[in-house]
Design an enzyme around this catalytic site. Sequence first.
Site, mmCIF file in Angstrom:
data_model
loop_
_atom_site.group_PDB
_atom_site.id
_atom_site.type_symbol
_atom_site.label_atom_id
_atom_site.label_comp_id
_atom_site.label_asym_id
_atom_site.label_seq_id
_atom_site.Cartn_x
_atom_site.Cartn_y
_atom_site.Cartn_z
ATOM 1 N N THR A 2 0.842 -1.201 0.000
ATOM 2 C CA THR A 2 0.000 0.000 0.000
ATOM 3 C C THR A 2 0.875 1.249 0.000
ATOM 4 O O THR A 2 1.897 1.284 0.664
ATOM 5 C CB THR A 2 -0.882 0.014 1.265
ATOM 6 O OG1 THR A 2 -1.736 -1.135 1.248
ATOM 7 C CG2 THR A 2 -1.716 1.288 1.344
ATOM 8 N N GLY A 15 -8.807 -4.926 2.712
ATOM 9 C CA GLY A 15 -7.810 -5.001 3.768
ATOM 10 C C GLY A 15 -7.923 -3.839 4.731
ATOM 11 O O GLY A 15 -8.978 -3.226 4.889
ATOM 12 N N ASP A 16 -6.805 -3.488 5.345
ATOM 13 C CA ASP A 16 -6.812 -2.444 6.363
ATOM 14 C C ASP A 16 -6.790 -1.033 5.794
ATOM 15 O O ASP A 16 -7.149 -0.074 6.482
ATOM 16 C CB ASP A 16 -5.599 -2.598 7.283
ATOM 17 C CG ASP A 16 -4.294 -2.314 6.546
ATOM 18 O OD1 ASP A 16 -3.973 -3.074 5.619
ATOM 19 O OD2 ASP A 16 -3.610 -1.329 6.870
ATOM 20 N N THR A 18 1.150 -0.421 5.946
ATOM 21 C CA THR A 18 1.209 -1.228 4.738
ATOM 22 C C THR A 18 1.576 -2.642 5.142
ATOM 23 O O THR A 18 2.277 -2.854 6.125
ATOM 24 C CB THR A 18 2.242 -0.666 3.732
ATOM 25 O OG1 THR A 18 2.306 -1.535 2.581
ATOM 26 C CG2 THR A 18 3.622 -0.578 4.333
#
Length: 318
Positions: A152, A182-183, A203
């Site tokens: 990320t 995802g986060d 990330t």
Amino acid sequence: MNKWGTIATWRMSYEGLVAASQLLTEQNSAADAVETLIQKVESYQYYKSVGYGGLPNEAGVVQMDAAFMDGDTFAQGAVAGIEDVQHPISVARALSRNHYNSFLVGTGATQYAKLHGFTTTNMLTARAKKIWENRRAQLRRQSLNPYDGHDTVGAIALDQQNSLAVGTSTSGLFMKKPGRVGDSPLSGSGFYADSQVGAAAATGLGEDIMKGCLSYEIVRLMAAGCSPQQACDQAVYPFIQKLQQRYGQAGEFSLIAMNTKGQWGVATNVEFTFSVATSQSHPQILIAYPAEQQSTKIQPVTPEWLAAYEKRIKKPLD
């Protein structure tokens, strides 16, 4: 000149960070700096984990996630599973101006972008499609872990007006299940910002990062008096250890942070590159490693590392 600073994940952020640094030098806002930085990464076809050229999901579709947060007001916007939109970070920033409906997913996010005039394009490049086809062929022949290429871009900026902003953007795990998130667009996990304290971004493997709400935890520790480096080390390494003990494993984790003084920190359990610049230091690319006693080793990247990186990301495909 008042203090300013910006930090972002991975080598891929460097050109965007240079552009963001120029904006901050000219007294532009942290929000503009973050958006500009991430747009640069989203546009570059050789970065296979973000935006144009990002690797597709299991069905061959590039689905992207992004988020933006204003540290002055806590306003946040996010998108998940958005398709065919050139700059998901810009959509996320626009959504942050809404009190309601500020986090949109799937077709709703894509439709919003189209209705509001954001540039749309086919985000699946010929190179990314070829990588996907090669991986599908490999999976038919042997059992492989398809989940790679999940870096990320996370970016933080502090402007001369003492405002902080943070943003994230990613195409997520390669060969992920359609609809997987995802986060990165999740507040407190992938990002958090408070202009009275600091900001953080993450990330790595989102499924594990979100178990610890690590971006919020780093900001909380800075509010309690920790430096950004202390906060990163104290949030990340004990949680990785706890996750290994209680969940049985922990994926890749890397986090960045910056406080209101322009001081910064990172923590990671892998080899992790990042870019950083402040009013006291020129833009540079550094590399971090986990070190002894739950600490982080940081050093400049070498010319040899940079040359190998360029060769690797542009390597011709079979």
